[in-house]
Design a protein around this motif. Structure first.
Motif, mmCIF file in Angstrom:
data_model
loop_
_atom_site.group_PDB
_atom_site.id
_atom_site.type_symbol
_atom_site.label_atom_id
_atom_site.label_comp_id
_atom_site.label_asym_id
_atom_site.label_seq_id
_atom_site.Cartn_x
_atom_site.Cartn_y
_atom_site.Cartn_z
ATOM 1 N N HIS A 121 0.857 -1.187 0.000
ATOM 2 C CA HIS A 121 0.000 0.000 0.000
ATOM 3 C C HIS A 121 0.892 1.236 0.000
ATOM 4 O O HIS A 121 1.864 1.314 0.748
ATOM 5 C CB HIS A 121 -0.909 0.032 1.234
ATOM 6 C CG HIS A 121 -1.936 1.130 1.181
ATOM 7 N ND1 HIS A 121 -3.174 0.961 0.603
ATOM 8 C CD2 HIS A 121 -1.910 2.408 1.626
ATOM 9 C CE1 HIS A 121 -3.860 2.089 0.687
ATOM 10 N NE2 HIS A 121 -3.114 2.977 1.305
ATOM 11 N N ARG A 178 0.462 5.068 0.742
ATOM 12 C CA ARG A 178 -0.490 6.019 1.312
ATOM 13 C C ARG A 178 -0.256 7.408 0.715
ATOM 14 O O ARG A 178 0.855 7.946 0.772
ATOM 15 C CB ARG A 178 -0.372 6.071 2.834
ATOM 16 C CG ARG A 178 -1.414 6.986 3.476
ATOM 17 C CD ARG A 178 -1.374 6.923 4.998
ATOM 18 N NE ARG A 178 -2.277 7.917 5.578
ATOM 19 C CZ ARG A 178 -3.573 7.734 5.762
ATOM 20 N NH1 ARG A 178 -4.124 6.584 5.420
ATOM 21 N NH2 ARG A 178 -4.318 8.678 6.301
ATOM 22 N N TYR A 187 -6.123 -2.584 6.873
ATOM 23 C CA TYR A 187 -5.954 -2.936 5.467
ATOM 24 C C TYR A 187 -6.210 -4.427 5.275
ATOM 25 O O TYR A 187 -5.722 -5.263 6.052
ATOM 26 C CB TYR A 187 -4.541 -2.593 4.994
ATOM 27 C CG TYR A 187 -4.232 -1.109 5.059
ATOM 28 C CD1 TYR A 187 -4.515 -0.273 3.987
ATOM 29 C CD2 TYR A 187 -3.685 -0.543 6.210
ATOM 30 C CE1 TYR A 187 -4.247 1.090 4.046
ATOM 31 C CE2 TYR A 187 -3.416 0.819 6.278
ATOM 32 C CZ TYR A 187 -3.703 1.620 5.195
ATOM 33 O OH TYR A 187 -3.451 2.976 5.262
ATOM 34 N N GLY A 246 -4.341 -5.311 0.443
ATOM 35 C CA GLY A 246 -3.831 -3.944 0.504
ATOM 36 C C GLY A 246 -4.865 -2.843 0.429
ATOM 37 O O GLY A 246 -4.503 -1.666 0.334
ATOM 38 N N ARG A 247 -6.149 -3.182 0.530
ATOM 39 C CA ARG A 247 -7.198 -2.164 0.484
ATOM 40 C C ARG A 247 -7.464 -1.597 1.877
ATOM 41 O O ARG A 247 -7.525 -2.345 2.856
ATOM 42 C CB ARG A 247 -8.498 -2.752 -0.064
ATOM 43 C CG ARG A 247 -8.457 -3.138 -1.531
ATOM 44 C CD ARG A 247 -9.794 -3.731 -1.961
ATOM 45 N NE ARG A 247 -10.088 -4.973 -1.244
ATOM 46 C CZ ARG A 247 -11.049 -5.111 -0.337
ATOM 47 N NH1 ARG A 247 -11.823 -4.081 -0.015
ATOM 48 N NH2 ARG A 247 -11.251 -6.279 0.247
#
Length: 291
Positions: free
Chosen positions: A189, A191, A221, A225-226
Motif C-alpha cells: 500500500h 499512502r 488494510y 492492501g485495500r
C-alpha cells in the motif's frame, strides 16, 4: 471516520511512545519511551506500573520466557532479567555505527526476530532490517529511512514493513519455518493521504492495523492492501498498535509528543499516552523469540 471511544491506559507521558506488546506468560503490557531510554510495564488490566531507566535508547522487545526478555536497543540485543532489570549484552548489531539506532521490530511466528534500524536524525536510506534467530544475524533489507510496520501474516508466509519517510508499506513472501524472505518485496500500500505509516500488527484474519503518525487514526488494510477501516485516535501522533489482554481482543496504541510545540501539546492532551481503543479485534500474540 466515525467517533470511537478511547481510554487512557497509562498517565505516563512519553516523548516517543513505541514498541508496545503483551506478555501472556506474565499478564503484562509493555512499551517504551525511546528518547528517554525507558521501558514501561503495567500488569493487565489495571495493575502496578513499573518504569525502568535503561541508560540507552530501546524500542522493542521479544518474550523469551516468564523470567526474561530480549530488548532491541541502540547498542544491539540485550537479555533482560525481569525480576532485577539486569541487562546482559546478547548480540551487538550496528553498535559500531553511531549514526543509527534501533526502531521497529517484531517476532515472526517461527521465532525469528526482525529488527529495524534508522538514522538518529532520520537520515535518508540509513536504516536496515536484520533477521535474528538462534544466535544467527543476517541483514535482509537496507536503504530504508524510517523502518516501521514490521509484522507478519498469521501463517508466517508473508512479512510486511514500511518506510514512513516514503509512506510505502511493502510485503514479501517468507519461509514460515525460518522467517527469512523467499522473494522480492512489492508494494502492499502506498499512502497518499495525510499522515505517515508507522507501526503495524496483523490480526487472526490477516487484516493489518497501522498507526497513522500525524493522521489521528489506526487504519485497517485487507490482505490485498485495500483500506477497509479507519479508526480515530484522540491524539495526533499514534505510533504503534498492539493486541493486548489474555484473549488479544483489545487494541492498545502508543502515541508521542515528539516535534510538537507547547501550544500543540496543550491542544493534544493525550499526546504521549498509551491509549486503549474501544473496538472489537481478533488479535494474535507474538511468538517467543528463539535464542
Amino acid at each position: 471516520m466515525t467517533a470511537t471511544n478511547a481510554t487512557v491506559f497509562s498517565d505516563i507521558v512519553c516523548e516517543l511512545g513505541e514498541g508496545p506488546g503483551y506478555d501472556p506468560l506474565t499478564n503484562t503490557v509493555w512499551w517504551f519511551d525511546i528518547m528517554a531510554g525507558k521501558l514501561i510495564e503495567k500488569n493487565w488490566p489495571d495493575g502496578e506500573t513499573r518504569v525502568q531507566e535503561l541508560g540507552m535508547m530501546a524500542s522493542a522487545l521479544a518474550v523469551i520466557d516468564a523470567q526474561s526478555q530480549l530488548l532491541w536497543t541502540e547498542n544491539g540485543l540485550f537479555i533482560r532479567d525481569r525480576a532485577s532489570g539486569r541487562l546482559t549484552l546478547h548480540k551487538a548489531i550496528e553498535a559500531d555505527n553511531p549514526a543509527t539506532r534501533s526502531n521497529d521490530a517484531r517476532v515472526h511466528p517461527s521465532g525469528a526476530f526482525w529488527l529495524g534500524t534508522m538514522g538518529r536524525r532520520a537520515e535518508e536510506g540509513a536504516g536496515s532490517i536484520w533477521w535474528y534467530r538462534e544466535g544467527q544475524v543476517r541483514q535482509i533489507f537496507s536503504g530504508i529511512t524510517i523502518t516501521n510496520s514490521i509484522c507478519f501474516s498469521p501463517d508466517g508466509r508473508v512479512a510486511y514493513f514500511s518506510d514512513t519517510d516514503q509512506n510505502i508499506l511493502w510485503r514479501v513472501d517468507t519461509d514460515p519455518e525460518t522467517g527469512l524472505p523467499t522473494g522480492e518485496r512489492s508494494v502492499f500500500h502506498h499512502r497518499v493521504e495525510d499522515g505517515g505509516m508507522d507501526g503495524s500488527v496483523v490480526d487472526a484474519n490477516g487484516i493489518l492495523w497501522n498507526a497513522c503518525w500525524g493522521g489521528k487514526s489506526v487504519n485497517a488494510y485487507s490482505p490485498d492492501g485495500r483500506l477497509i477501516r479507519s479508526v480515530p485516535v484522540p491524539a495526533r501522533q499514534p505510533s504503534c498498535p498492539a493486541f493486548v489482554g489474555p484473549d488479544a481482543d483489545r487494541l492498545l496504541v502508543t502515541t508521542a509528543w515528539q516535534g510538537m510545540s507547547q501550544s500543540d501539546r496543550d491542544a493534544d492532551p493525550n499526546a504521549g499516552r498509551a491509549l486503549l481503543l474501544d473496538i472489537a479485534v481478533q488479535g494474535i500474540l507474538d511468538a517467543p523469540v528463539r535464542l
